[in-house]
Write a protein that holds these residues in place. Structure first.
Motif, PDB file in Angstrom:
ATOM      1  N   THR A   1       0.837  -1.201   0.000  1.00 54.45           N
ATOM      2  CA  THR A   1       0.000   0.000   0.000  1.00 54.45           C
ATOM      3  C   THR A   1       0.875   1.256   0.000  1.00 54.45           C
ATOM      4  O   THR A   1       0.641   2.199  -0.747  1.00 54.45           O
ATOM      5  N   ARG A   2       1.897   1.214   0.837  1.00 54.98           N
ATOM      6  CA  ARG A   2       2.779   2.378   0.913  1.00 54.98           C
ATOM      7  C   ARG A   2       3.462   2.630  -0.431  1.00 54.98           C
ATOM      8  O   ARG A   2       3.527   3.742  -0.921  1.00 54.98           O
ATOM      9  N   MET A   3       3.932   1.518  -1.030  1.00 57.01           N
ATOM     10  CA  MET A   3       4.571   1.644  -2.338  1.00 57.01           C
ATOM     11  C   MET A   3       3.583   2.206  -3.362  1.00 57.01           C
ATOM     12  O   MET A   3       3.960   2.973  -4.251  1.00 57.01           O
TER      13      MET A   3
ATOM     14  N   LEU B   1       4.768   9.780  -7.372  1.00 57.83           N
ATOM     15  CA  LEU B   1       5.830  10.014  -8.352  1.00 57.83           C
ATOM     16  C   LEU B   1       5.251  10.109  -9.753  1.00 57.83           C
ATOM     17  O   LEU B   1       5.687  10.921 -10.577  1.00 57.83           O
ATOM     18  N   ALA B   2       4.234   9.275 -10.024  1.00 67.36           N
ATOM     19  CA  ALA B   2       3.615   9.288 -11.347  1.00 67.36           C
ATOM     20  C   ALA B   2       3.013  10.662 -11.632  1.00 67.36           C
ATOM     21  O   ALA B   2       3.149  11.199 -12.730  1.00 67.36           O
ATOM     22  N   MET B   3       2.373  11.228 -10.614  1.00 69.91           N
ATOM     23  CA  MET B   3       1.778  12.553 -10.791  1.00 69.91           C
ATOM     24  C   MET B   3       2.839  13.590 -11.167  1.00 69.91           C
ATOM     25  O   MET B   3       2.656  14.384 -12.082  1.00 69.91           O
ATOM     26  N   LEU B   4       3.973  13.520 -10.460  1.00 72.46           N
ATOM     27  CA  LEU B   4       5.073  14.436 -10.776  1.00 72.46           C
ATOM     28  C   LEU B   4       5.533  14.226 -12.215  1.00 72.46           C
ATOM     29  O   LEU B   4       5.749  15.182 -12.978  1.00 72.46           O
TER      30      LEU B   4
ATOM     31  N   VAL C   1       2.138   9.795 -19.833  1.00 74.34           N
ATOM     32  CA  VAL C   1       1.000  10.029 -18.948  1.00 74.34           C
ATOM     33  C   VAL C   1       0.266   8.718 -18.678  1.00 74.34           C
ATOM     34  O   VAL C   1       0.023   8.340 -17.526  1.00 74.34           O
ATOM     35  N   ALA C   2      -0.033   7.994 -19.743  1.00 72.89           N
ATOM     36  CA  ALA C   2      -0.799   6.754 -19.587  1.00 72.89           C
ATOM     37  C   ALA C   2      -0.006   5.744 -18.754  1.00 72.89           C
ATOM     38  O   ALA C   2      -0.528   5.132 -17.818  1.00 72.89           O
ATOM     39  N   MET C   3       1.270   5.592 -19.066  1.00 75.79           N
ATOM     40  CA  MET C   3       2.068   4.581 -18.390  1.00 75.79           C
ATOM     41  C   MET C   3       2.235   4.892 -16.895  1.00 75.79           C
ATOM     42  O   MET C   3       2.014   4.042 -16.042  1.00 75.79           O
ATOM     43  N   LEU C   4       2.594   6.121 -16.613  1.00 72.77           N
ATOM     44  CA  LEU C   4       2.816   6.480 -15.203  1.00 72.77           C
ATOM     45  C   LEU C   4       1.530   6.383 -14.398  1.00 72.77           C
ATOM     46  O   LEU C   4       1.507   5.825 -13.295  1.00 72.77           O
ATOM     47  N   PHE C   5       0.431   6.876 -14.975  1.00 75.20           N
ATOM     48  CA  PHE C   5      -0.824   6.874 -14.258  1.00 75.20           C
ATOM     49  C   PHE C   5      -1.275   5.443 -13.964  1.00 75.20           C
ATOM     50  O   PHE C   5      -1.605   5.083 -12.831  1.00 75.20           O
ATOM     51  N   LEU C   6      -1.220   4.605 -14.998  1.00 72.34           N
ATOM     52  CA  LEU C   6      -1.652   3.216 -14.806  1.00 72.34           C
ATOM     53  C   LEU C   6      -0.764   2.483 -13.808  1.00 72.34           C
ATOM     54  O   LEU C   6      -1.239   1.749 -12.949  1.00 72.34           O
ATOM     55  N   GLY C   7       0.564   2.719 -13.922  1.00 67.07           N
ATOM     56  CA  GLY C   7       1.493   2.040 -13.012  1.00 67.07           C
ATOM     57  C   GLY C   7       1.186   2.382 -11.566  1.00 67.07           C
ATOM     58  O   GLY C   7       1.073   1.503 -10.708  1.00 67.07           O
TER      59      GLY C   7
ATOM     60  N   LEU D   1      -1.574   3.610 -10.305  1.00 68.81           N
ATOM     61  CA  LEU D   1      -2.911   3.152  -9.928  1.00 68.81           C
ATOM     62  C   LEU D   1      -2.906   1.652  -9.630  1.00 68.81           C
ATOM     63  O   LEU D   1      -3.503   1.186  -8.654  1.00 68.81           O
ATOM     64  N   GLN D   2      -2.174   0.915 -10.461  1.00 70.28           N
ATOM     65  CA  GLN D   2      -2.123  -0.545 -10.253  1.00 70.28           C
ATOM     66  C   GLN D   2      -1.494  -0.887  -8.914  1.00 70.28           C
ATOM     67  O   GLN D   2      -1.971  -1.748  -8.185  1.00 70.28           O
ATOM     68  N   MET D   3      -0.407  -0.196  -8.608  1.00 70.44           N
ATOM     69  CA  MET D   3       0.278  -0.473  -7.355  1.00 70.44           C
ATOM     70  C   MET D   3      -0.638  -0.180  -6.172  1.00 70.44           C
ATOM     71  O   MET D   3      -0.729  -0.958  -5.228  1.00 70.44           O
ATOM     72  N   LEU D   4      -1.362   0.920  -6.257  1.00 72.69           N
ATOM     73  CA  LEU D   4      -2.264   1.274  -5.172  1.00 72.69           C
ATOM     74  C   LEU D   4      -3.402   0.250  -5.063  1.00 72.69           C
ATOM     75  O   LEU D   4      -3.766  -0.177  -3.970  1.00 72.69           O
ATOM     76  N   SER D   5      -3.915  -0.173  -6.219  1.00 74.55           N
ATOM     77  CA  SER D   5      -5.007  -1.157  -6.202  1.00 74.55           C
ATOM     78  C   SER D   5      -4.546  -2.454  -5.556  1.00 74.55           C
ATOM     79  O   SER D   5      -5.267  -3.095  -4.809  1.00 74.55           O
ATOM     80  N   LEU D   6      -3.305  -2.842  -5.856  1.00 88.47           N
ATOM     81  CA  LEU D   6      -2.773  -4.062  -5.251  1.00 88.47           C
ATOM     82  C   LEU D   6      -2.774  -3.938  -3.734  1.00 88.47           C
ATOM     83  O   LEU D   6      -3.103  -4.875  -3.013  1.00 88.47           O
TER      84      LEU D   6
END
Ligand code: UDP
Ligand code: MG
Length: 334
Positions: A253-255, A262-265, A290-296, A298-303
């Motif tokens: 979750t923290r990651m 970082l993706a937002m930046l 934009v697409a790659m960072l945002f998805l990456g 989001l995926q990590m948070l979803s996990l």
């Protein structure tokens, strides 16, 4: 015979509590896996040790954890010659923690002592555990002051216990294995923990009760070699962490939060480049970034979110007792 009974010890609290004046029964739970060369010596030493404390009755419950070396034959022989000895014989090797559990299920004592059968846990120390119990402790753990194992084992164990203590949700004492005494009530409660991946020292720590420690120096193994090869040790270590801590899940979750941040930046950077320095951006690069960072992120948070639910499911399926009652006190108790 009569005069040996004349110097009776004062009657301790637990002793009074047992029924019909019979001496308290101490059960020894003794897991055995391929200990053919040492088990007889162990039994002799244990029997002569407890003989110095004739004010108790004893039972010795050996659990043969699928030994392949003739340990069973020796245990059968011990049981034949001593009515206090019983053998629970496993159909195959189920592992140390399960062996202890089975022994506990068969023990009916007012106190239950769990110890290894390779003389690394010295029988004389078990008498000190009993003394602490008589003094009012409900769980007495034997804690190693020193141990005579390989430098590798000492170093890994030392580090492991300290890491575990930092991340576990319960207060697991350091340098303490499964050598301990459990009062009848505590043993009864421990029998209620039926999870499959077992880390008994953690379960005991989580139970509460009046806990105490006795320090001892751990001896060398008398015969044979350790029955905990690297593979089993790693599994036990992993069971310890995963049974009593959801730190690994929380790390995800923290990651997730960090990578989304970082993706937002990164997205702001890519968009800024596109808007203000269009000359240096390759066509299509901004969209891709934009697409790659945002998805990456989001995926990590979803996990992490999924992980936190998995953690809950895990706690539910462990089916641990919801609470542990020591005693219910009511008006009309004698
Ligand atoms: N043991 C067991 N089943 C196993 C491995 C070990 O019942 O699969 C028993 C073994 O006979 C001993 C105790 O558990 O009485 C502790 O094992 P060992 O001494 O090999 O571990 P170490 O002291 O090296 O950590
Ligand atoms: Mg040992």
């Amino acid at each position: 015979m009569a005069d040996t009974m004349s110097h009776q010890v004062p009657v301790p609290v637990q002793q009074q509590a047992t029924s019909e004046g019979a001496p308290p029964l101490i059960s020894y739970v003794l897991p055995v896996y391929n200990e053919v060369d040492g088990i007889r010596q162990f039994h002799e030493e244990l029997v002569s040790t407890v003989a110095t404390r004739p004010e108790f009755d004893y039972e010795f419950i050996y659990v043969n954890d699928g030994s392949t070396d003739g340990s069973l034959g020796i245990l059968q022989d011990l049981a034949k010659n001593d009515p206090r000895t019983r053998v629970v014989d496993f159909a195959r090797n189920f592992g140390h923690q399960i062996a202890i559990t089975a022994g506990l299920d068969h023990a009916g004592g007012d106190a239950v002592i769990v110890m290894d059968t390779d003389l690394q846990d010295p029988p004389r120390v078990s008498l000190e555990l009993i003394d602490a119990w008589l003094g009012g402790a409900e769980i007495v753990s034997a804690r190693r002051r020193t141990r005579r194992d390989t430098a590798f084992k000492r170093a890994t164990a030392h580090t492991y216990y300290r890491v575990l203590r930092r991340c576990a949700e319960v207060d697991i004492p350091v340098d303490t294995g499964d050598f301990r005494l459990l009062d009848k009530r505590a043993a009864e409660e421990l029998r209620g923990f039926r999870e499959r991946s077992r880390f008994i020292r953690g379960m005991v720590a989580s139970m509460g009760f009046q806990q105490q420690e006795v320090l001892f120096d751990r001896d060398e193994r008398v015969a044979g070699e350790t029955k905990y090869p690297m593979r089993k040790m790693l599994r036990l270590a992993a069971d310890g962490v995963t049974s009593f801590s959801t730190v690994p899940l929380k790390l995800i979750t923290r990651m997730g939060f960090i990578s989304l941040g970082l993706a937002m930046l990164g997205i702001i950077y890519a968009v800024t480049l596109r808007l203000f320095f269009p000359a240096i951006t390759v066509s299509g690069w901004t969209m891709l970034m934009v697409a790659m960072l945002f998805l990456g992120g989001l995926q990590m948070l979803s996990l992490g979110v999924i992980g936190s639910y998995v953690g809950r499911i895990y706690h539910e399926v462990q089916q641990r007792p919801l609470y542990i009652v020591r005693n219910v006190i009511s008006h009309d108790e004698d």
